[in-house]
Design a protein around this motif. Structure first.
Motif, PDB file in Angstrom:
ATOM      1  N   ARG A   1       0.916  -1.367   0.002  1.00 32.12           N
ATOM      2  CA  ARG A   1       0.037  -0.124   0.067  1.00 32.12           C
ATOM      3  C   ARG A   1       0.863   1.286   0.027  1.00 32.12           C
ATOM      4  O   ARG A   1       0.293   2.438  -0.080  1.00 32.12           O
TER       5      ARG A   1
ATOM      6  N   ASP B   1      -8.473   2.193   7.758  1.00 34.77           N
ATOM      7  CA  ASP B   1      -8.732   0.929   7.438  1.00 34.77           C
ATOM      8  C   ASP B   1     -10.254   0.447   7.986  1.00 34.77           C
ATOM      9  O   ASP B   1     -11.162  -0.120   7.019  1.00 34.77           O
TER      10      ASP B   1
ATOM     11  N   ARG C   1      -4.010   5.139  11.000  1.00 33.04           N
ATOM     12  CA  ARG C   1      -4.078   4.457   9.851  1.00 33.04           C
ATOM     13  C   ARG C   1      -5.194   3.118  10.245  1.00 33.04           C
ATOM     14  O   ARG C   1      -6.008   2.804   9.384  1.00 33.04           O
ATOM     15  N   GLN C   2      -5.224   2.616  11.486  1.00 35.53           N
ATOM     16  CA  GLN C   2      -6.385   1.572  11.582  1.00 35.53           C
ATOM     17  C   GLN C   2      -7.839   2.006  11.540  1.00 35.53           C
ATOM     18  O   GLN C   2      -8.664   1.341  11.342  1.00 35.53           O
TER      19      GLN C   2
ATOM     20  N   HIS D   1      -8.907   0.992   1.773  1.00 36.32           N
ATOM     21  CA  HIS D   1      -7.860  -0.024   1.655  1.00 36.32           C
ATOM     22  C   HIS D   1      -6.733   0.224   0.727  1.00 36.32           C
ATOM     23  O   HIS D   1      -6.122  -0.590   0.067  1.00 36.32           O
TER      24      HIS D   1
END
Length: 275
Positions: free
Chosen positions: A11, A238, A234-235, A243
């Motif tokens: 990514r 997500d 970031r989590q 994604h």
């Protein structure tokens, strides 16, 4: 419970601003050498290499283009100047399509006078004109809210809540938000607003906030050198369903003074450790 650790670079994307001395050709070649699969282009650097040549290199190398920056800069003192900026954004949409990206990043621009609310209205007026063109070219427009310290000279859109509100108002599948940690990490409602953005997050940018901040514009740090809770953000992104590519975008003269390949090596390591 913490989600699984990132152990690969699939990514990771280099935003060209991180290595200012490289034009588009050099940046593509550097990413290929480093095994970085994506790149976020800036229009001025693409122009230095040439749009057609950059597009050819993209096709030949197979590199993914995570975004093109920047569109926007909509508010202006006269109707003629506002229309000229609309026309420039139309060209940016066409360039994005030529480069095979799906996202044009919008830095919306400052007020031309003291009427910041009127300037925000100019942003919405511009979006009304541009969204049909974006749709025709298969491009999504990503509003990137900037930190409030940039309200006077870079953008009148200064919070993720405000960007979300605009996206919800238009309810158009070709309009979304770009979340840059440098601009939103401080916001008490950031996690609520990331969840609210679910379904229309078009990009995620990482760097770090240095203490003390060495410069308003050129003060971003490499991930891990500052105070931003990068992995938690970031989590959250997500969990909100994004994604796609994660662009490293750093404006910092000391980093610009380093050899580009060294920057990429550090960037990859810090991405794995902190993002």
């Amino acid at each position: 419970m913490q989600q699984h650790e990132i152990t690969d670079l699939t990514r990771l994307s280099l935003n060209q601003a991180t290595i200012d001395q490289w034009d588009a050709r050099a940046a593509i070649e550097g990413c290929v050498r480093a095994g970085i699969p994506s790149i976020g282009f800036w229009r001025d650097k693409v122009a230095r290499t040439g749009l057609a040549e950059t597009a050819r290199l993209v096709r030949e190398t197979g590199i993914q283009v995570s975004s093109l920056c920047r569109g926007g800069w909509f508010p202006a003192a006269s109707a003629a100047e506002r229309q000229a900026r609309i026309e420039d954004n139309k060209r940016a949409i066409e360039e994005a399509a030529e480069l095979q990206t799906k996202v044009l990043v919008l830095v919306c621009g400052p007020a031309p006078d003291r009427d910041i609310q009127a300037a925000r209205g100019m942003v919405e007026d511009a979006l009304t004109q541009l969204l049909p063109i974006a749709h025709q070219h298969g491009i999504s427009l990503g509003i990137e809210p900037l930190h409030p310290m940039y309200a006077a000279d870079r953008s009148v859109i200064t919070s993720l809540a405000e960007a979300n509100q605009i996206v919800e108002k238009f309810n158009n599948s070709h309009l979304g938000v770009v979340i840059d940690v440098f601009h939103v990490w401080w916001d008490a409602s950031v996690y609520e607003q990331i969840a609210r953005a679910s379904g229309h997050i078009l990009g995620f940018h990482v760097s770090d906030w240095l203490v003390p901040l060495p410069d308003v514009l050129l003060g971003r740090g490499m991930m891990g050198d500052g105070v931003i809770e990068l992995r938690k953000l970031r989590q959250a992104v997500d969990a909100a369903g994004y994604h796609g590519p994660i662009e490293v975008e750093i404006f910092n003269q000391a980093i610009w003074n380093m050899p580009g390949d060294d920057v990429l090596d550090t960037m990859k390591r810090r991405y794995l450790e902190h993002v």
